[in-house]
Design a protein around this motif. Structure first.
Motif, PDB file in Angstrom:
ATOM      1  N   VAL A  73       0.638  -1.394   0.263  1.00 37.48           N
ATOM      2  CA  VAL A  73       0.226  -0.071   0.271  1.00 37.48           C
ATOM      3  C   VAL A  73       0.851   1.340   0.664  1.00 37.48           C
ATOM      4  O   VAL A  73       0.724   3.133  -0.726  1.00 37.48           O
ATOM      5  N   TRP A  74       1.729   1.478   0.722  1.00 32.71           N
ATOM      6  CA  TRP A  74       2.804   2.192   0.577  1.00 32.71           C
ATOM      7  C   TRP A  74       3.529   2.549  -0.112  1.00 32.71           C
ATOM      8  O   TRP A  74       3.888   3.867  -0.875  1.00 32.71           O
ATOM      9  N   LYS A 103      -6.160   5.559  -2.372  1.00 34.97           N
ATOM     10  CA  LYS A 103      -6.927   4.295  -2.789  1.00 34.97           C
ATOM     11  C   LYS A 103      -6.093   2.702  -2.663  1.00 34.97           C
ATOM     12  O   LYS A 103      -7.233   1.763  -2.529  1.00 34.97           O
ATOM     13  N   ALA A 104      -5.641   3.063  -2.799  1.00 32.40           N
ATOM     14  CA  ALA A 104      -4.938   1.253  -1.894  1.00 32.40           C
ATOM     15  C   ALA A 104      -4.818   0.997  -0.650  1.00 32.40           C
ATOM     16  O   ALA A 104      -5.399  -0.658  -0.346  1.00 32.40           O
ATOM     17  N   ALA A 124      -8.748  -2.528   2.310  1.00 35.01           N
ATOM     18  CA  ALA A 124      -9.590  -2.607   3.889  1.00 35.01           C
ATOM     19  C   ALA A 124     -11.247  -2.291   3.714  1.00 35.01           C
ATOM     20  O   ALA A 124     -11.711  -3.447   4.755  1.00 35.01           O
ATOM     21  N   LEU A 125     -11.269  -2.592   2.215  1.00 32.56           N
ATOM     22  CA  LEU A 125     -12.999  -2.056   2.674  1.00 32.56           C
ATOM     23  C   LEU A 125     -13.388  -3.036   1.486  1.00 32.56           C
ATOM     24  O   LEU A 125     -14.072  -3.284   1.471  1.00 32.56           O
ATOM     25  N   ARG A 126     -12.703  -3.598   0.464  1.00 36.68           N
ATOM     26  CA  ARG A 126     -12.933  -4.582  -0.323  1.00 36.68           C
ATOM     27  C   ARG A 126     -11.924  -5.830  -0.886  1.00 36.68           C
ATOM     28  O   ARG A 126     -11.793  -7.107  -0.964  1.00 36.68           O
ATOM     29  N   ALA A 128      -5.963  -6.892  -2.857  1.00 37.10           N
ATOM     30  CA  ALA A 128      -4.381  -6.508  -2.349  1.00 37.10           C
ATOM     31  C   ALA A 128      -3.963  -6.257  -3.223  1.00 37.10           C
ATOM     32  O   ALA A 128      -4.504  -5.896  -4.348  1.00 37.10           O
ATOM     33  N   PRO A 129      -3.262  -4.893  -2.762  1.00 39.40           N
ATOM     34  CA  PRO A 129      -2.220  -4.347  -3.607  1.00 39.40           C
ATOM     35  C   PRO A 129      -1.742  -5.215  -4.206  1.00 39.40           C
ATOM     36  O   PRO A 129      -0.821  -5.725  -4.448  1.00 39.40           O
TER      37      PRO A 129
END
Length: 234
Positions: A161-162, A169-170, A175-177, A180-181
Protein backbone atom coordinates in the motif's frame (compact mmCIF):
# COMPACT_ATOMS: atom_id res chain seq x y z
CA UNK A 1 -11.64 24.68 69.32
CA UNK A 2 -9.18 25.70 66.60
CA UNK A 3 -6.58 23.30 68.04
CA UNK A 4 -9.15 20.47 67.90
CA UNK A 5 -9.94 21.23 64.26
CA UNK A 6 -6.26 21.29 63.32
CA UNK A 7 -5.63 17.99 65.09
CA UNK A 8 -8.66 16.49 63.36
CA UNK A 9 -7.41 17.62 59.95
CA UNK A 10 -3.97 16.19 60.65
CA UNK A 11 -5.47 12.87 61.70
CA UNK A 12 -7.63 12.80 58.56
CA UNK A 13 -4.61 13.53 56.40
CA UNK A 14 -2.63 10.78 58.14
CA UNK A 15 -5.50 8.31 57.69
CA UNK A 16 -5.75 9.21 54.00
CA UNK A 17 -1.99 8.67 53.58
CA UNK A 18 -2.21 5.36 55.41
CA UNK A 19 -5.08 4.28 53.15
CA UNK A 20 -3.07 5.16 50.04
CA UNK A 21 -0.03 3.29 51.28
CA UNK A 22 -2.17 0.24 52.02
CA UNK A 23 -3.83 0.43 48.62
CA UNK A 24 -0.46 0.62 46.86
CA UNK A 25 0.89 -2.29 48.85
CA UNK A 26 -2.08 -4.57 48.24
CA UNK A 27 -2.57 -3.78 44.55
CA UNK A 28 1.11 -4.17 43.75
CA UNK A 29 1.26 -7.48 45.60
CA UNK A 30 -1.96 -8.93 44.17
CA UNK A 31 -1.67 -7.70 40.58
CA UNK A 32 2.11 -7.67 40.19
CA UNK A 33 2.20 -4.07 38.94
CA UNK A 34 3.86 -0.81 39.96
CA UNK A 35 1.21 1.65 41.10
CA UNK A 36 1.72 5.12 39.64
CA UNK A 37 -1.03 6.92 41.50
CA UNK A 38 -4.02 6.62 43.82
CA UNK A 39 -6.88 9.09 44.12
CA UNK A 40 -10.55 9.17 45.08
CA UNK A 41 -12.71 7.75 42.31
CA UNK A 42 -16.42 7.27 41.55
CA UNK A 43 -18.91 5.83 44.06
CA UNK A 44 -16.61 6.38 47.03
CA UNK A 45 -14.00 4.03 45.60
CA UNK A 46 -10.31 4.71 45.02
CA UNK A 47 -8.90 4.88 41.50
CA UNK A 48 -5.55 3.09 41.23
CA UNK A 49 -3.38 3.79 38.18
CA UNK A 50 -0.60 1.61 36.81
CA UNK A 51 1.11 0.93 33.50
CA UNK A 52 0.26 -2.41 31.98
CA UNK A 53 2.82 -4.76 30.48
CA UNK A 54 1.23 -4.12 27.08
CA UNK A 55 1.76 -0.38 27.49
CA UNK A 56 -0.60 2.42 28.39
CA UNK A 57 -2.13 3.40 31.70
CA UNK A 58 -4.75 1.11 33.23
CA UNK A 59 -6.94 1.55 36.30
CA UNK A 60 -8.65 -0.60 38.89
CA UNK A 61 -10.75 0.45 41.86
CA UNK A 62 -10.50 -0.45 45.53
CA UNK A 63 -12.23 0.39 48.77
CA UNK A 64 -10.45 2.62 51.30
CA UNK A 65 -8.32 -0.18 52.73
CA UNK A 66 -7.99 -2.35 49.62
CA UNK A 67 -9.89 -5.22 51.17
CA UNK A 68 -11.48 -5.56 47.73
CA UNK A 69 -10.12 -4.83 44.25
CA UNK A 70 -12.69 -4.08 41.57
CA UNK A 71 -11.68 -5.05 38.03
CA UNK A 72 -13.68 -3.76 35.08
CA UNK A 73 -15.59 -0.64 34.14
CA UNK A 74 -18.03 1.68 35.86
CA UNK A 75 -20.98 2.53 33.64
CA UNK A 76 -23.36 5.36 34.50
CA UNK A 77 -26.76 4.17 33.34
CA UNK A 78 -28.71 7.40 33.65
CA UNK A 79 -26.47 9.29 31.22
CA UNK A 80 -25.22 6.18 29.39
CA UNK A 81 -21.57 7.03 30.14
CA UNK A 82 -18.70 4.61 30.37
CA UNK A 83 -17.00 6.50 33.19
CA UNK A 84 -13.91 4.29 33.18
CA UNK A 85 -13.38 4.58 29.43
CA UNK A 86 -13.70 8.38 29.58
CA UNK A 87 -11.07 8.49 32.31
CA UNK A 88 -8.72 6.19 30.40
CA UNK A 89 -8.99 8.39 27.33
CA UNK A 90 -7.67 11.32 29.33
CA UNK A 91 -4.97 9.33 31.11
CA UNK A 92 -3.70 7.88 27.83
CA UNK A 93 -3.96 11.10 25.86
CA UNK A 94 -1.26 11.63 23.26
CA UNK A 95 0.00 14.94 21.92
CA UNK A 96 -1.42 14.76 18.41
CA UNK A 97 1.16 17.14 16.92
CA UNK A 98 3.92 14.82 18.15
CA UNK A 99 2.67 11.90 16.05
CA UNK A 100 4.91 11.11 13.04
CA UNK A 101 2.15 11.74 10.52
CA UNK A 102 4.59 11.24 7.66
CA UNK A 103 4.41 7.50 8.53
CA UNK A 104 0.64 7.40 7.93
CA UNK A 105 -1.56 7.09 4.87
CA UNK A 106 -3.53 10.33 4.57
CA UNK A 107 -7.18 10.09 3.52
CA UNK A 108 -9.25 13.26 3.16
CA UNK A 109 -12.95 13.74 2.43
CA UNK A 110 -14.73 17.06 2.07
CA UNK A 111 -12.87 19.99 3.58
CA UNK A 112 -10.93 17.67 5.89
CA UNK A 113 -11.19 20.06 8.85
CA UNK A 114 -11.93 17.30 11.38
CA UNK A 115 -8.77 15.35 12.03
CA UNK A 116 -8.00 11.98 13.60
CA UNK A 117 -5.35 9.27 13.46
CA UNK A 118 -5.99 5.55 13.45
CA UNK A 119 -3.93 2.42 14.01
CA UNK A 120 -5.52 -0.18 11.79
CA UNK A 121 -4.94 -3.59 10.25
CA UNK A 122 -6.70 -4.11 6.90
CA UNK A 123 -7.44 -7.73 7.86
CA UNK A 124 -8.97 -6.89 11.25
CA UNK A 125 -12.76 -7.57 11.05
CA UNK A 126 -13.59 -4.65 13.36
CA UNK A 127 -11.37 -2.38 11.27
CA UNK A 128 -13.13 -3.42 8.08
CA UNK A 129 -16.51 -2.69 9.64
CA UNK A 130 -15.29 0.68 10.89
CA UNK A 131 -14.01 1.56 7.41
CA UNK A 132 -17.61 1.19 6.22
CA UNK A 133 -18.65 3.68 8.88
CA UNK A 134 -15.89 6.10 7.90
CA UNK A 135 -17.26 6.18 4.35
CA UNK A 136 -20.35 7.87 5.77
CA UNK A 137 -18.42 10.63 7.54
CA UNK A 138 -17.56 13.82 5.64
CA UNK A 139 -15.21 16.74 6.21
CA UNK A 140 -12.57 14.55 7.78
CA UNK A 141 -8.86 13.86 7.44
CA UNK A 142 -7.72 10.44 8.62
CA UNK A 143 -4.09 9.50 9.16
CA UNK A 144 -3.91 5.72 8.97
CA UNK A 145 -0.95 4.12 10.72
CA UNK A 146 -0.88 0.68 9.13
CA UNK A 147 -0.45 -1.78 11.99
CA UNK A 148 -0.55 -5.38 10.68
CA UNK A 149 -0.96 -7.38 13.89
CA UNK A 150 -4.00 -9.51 13.07
CA UNK A 151 -2.52 -11.19 10.01
CA UNK A 152 1.22 -10.48 10.33
CA UNK A 153 1.91 -12.92 7.52
CA UNK A 154 0.16 -10.40 5.25
CA UNK A 155 2.23 -7.42 6.40
CA UNK A 156 3.63 -7.25 2.86
CA UNK A 157 0.23 -5.95 1.75
CA UNK A 158 0.57 -2.94 4.05
CA UNK A 159 4.05 -2.34 2.68
CA UNK A 160 2.67 -2.60 -0.83
CA UNK A 161 0.00 0.00 0.00
CA UNK A 162 2.77 2.39 0.95
CA UNK A 163 4.59 1.69 -2.31
CA UNK A 164 1.45 2.35 -4.38
CA UNK A 165 1.15 5.51 -6.52
CA UNK A 166 -2.11 6.37 -4.74
CA UNK A 167 -1.74 5.19 -1.16
CA UNK A 168 -5.22 6.28 -0.07
CA UNK A 169 -6.88 4.32 -2.88
CA UNK A 170 -4.69 1.28 -2.27
CA UNK A 171 -5.53 1.33 1.46
CA UNK A 172 -9.27 1.58 0.82
CA UNK A 173 -9.10 -1.19 -1.76
CA UNK A 174 -7.61 -3.64 0.72
CA UNK A 175 -9.43 -2.37 3.83
CA UNK A 176 -12.88 -2.09 2.25
CA UNK A 177 -12.82 -4.62 -0.55
CA UNK A 178 -10.04 -7.06 0.48
CA UNK A 179 -8.39 -6.28 -2.84
CA UNK A 180 -4.69 -6.90 -2.38
CA UNK A 181 -2.46 -4.10 -3.70
CA UNK A 182 -0.36 -4.87 -6.74
CA UNK A 183 2.59 -2.53 -6.22
CA UNK A 184 5.86 -4.29 -5.29
CA UNK A 185 6.51 -4.06 -1.56
CA UNK A 186 10.13 -3.09 -2.21
CA UNK A 187 10.16 0.63 -1.46
CA UNK A 188 11.26 2.17 1.84
CA UNK A 189 8.22 1.97 4.11
CA UNK A 190 7.28 2.85 7.70
CA UNK A 191 5.58 -0.41 8.73
CA UNK A 192 8.28 -1.50 11.18
CA UNK A 193 8.36 2.03 12.61
CA UNK A 194 4.58 1.94 12.99
CA UNK A 195 4.81 -1.33 14.88
CA UNK A 196 7.36 0.17 17.26
CA UNK A 197 5.30 3.35 17.61
CA UNK A 198 2.23 1.32 18.51
CA UNK A 199 4.12 -0.63 21.15
CA UNK A 200 5.55 2.58 22.61
CA UNK A 201 2.08 4.14 22.81
CA UNK A 202 0.52 1.00 24.28
CA UNK A 203 -1.68 0.24 21.27
CA UNK A 204 -2.85 -3.33 21.87
CA UNK A 205 -5.88 -3.64 19.63
CA UNK A 206 -7.22 -2.37 16.33
CA UNK A 207 -8.73 -0.06 15.46
CA UNK A 208 -7.29 2.45 17.94
CA UNK A 209 -8.28 6.05 17.29
CA UNK A 210 -6.42 9.17 18.38
CA UNK A 211 -8.41 12.39 18.28
CA UNK A 212 -7.06 15.86 17.61
CA UNK A 213 -7.24 16.65 21.33
CA UNK A 214 -5.00 13.64 22.03
CA UNK A 215 -7.66 11.39 23.51
CA UNK A 216 -7.45 7.75 22.56
CA UNK A 217 -10.39 5.46 21.78
CA UNK A 218 -9.94 1.73 21.56
CA UNK A 219 -12.37 0.04 19.19
CA UNK A 220 -14.79 1.13 16.51
CA UNK A 221 -17.49 3.77 16.94
CA UNK A 222 -20.88 4.25 15.36
CA UNK A 223 -21.33 7.09 12.88
CA UNK A 224 -23.20 9.15 15.47
CA UNK A 225 -20.62 8.62 18.21
CA UNK A 226 -17.75 9.34 15.83
CA UNK A 227 -19.31 12.62 14.73
CA UNK A 228 -19.86 13.55 18.37
CA UNK A 229 -16.21 13.05 19.35
CA UNK A 230 -14.94 14.74 16.20
CA UNK A 231 -17.10 17.79 16.88
CA UNK A 232 -16.44 17.93 20.63
CA UNK A 233 -14.65 21.01 21.88
CA UNK A 234 -11.12 20.47 23.21
Amino acid sequence: MLRTIVIGLLLAATAAFADEAQIRKVVEAKLGVKVEGVQPGPLGLYEVRFRSSAGGTRIVYTDANATHIFLGKIYETQNERDVTEERLRKLNAIKFDALPLDQAVKIQRGNGKRVMAMFSDPYCPACKQFEQTLQQVDDITIYVFMFPVIRPELAEHSKSVWCSPDRAKAWLDVALRTKAPTAPASCANPIDKNMQLGRTLGVNSTPTLILANGERITGALSKSDLNDVLDAKP
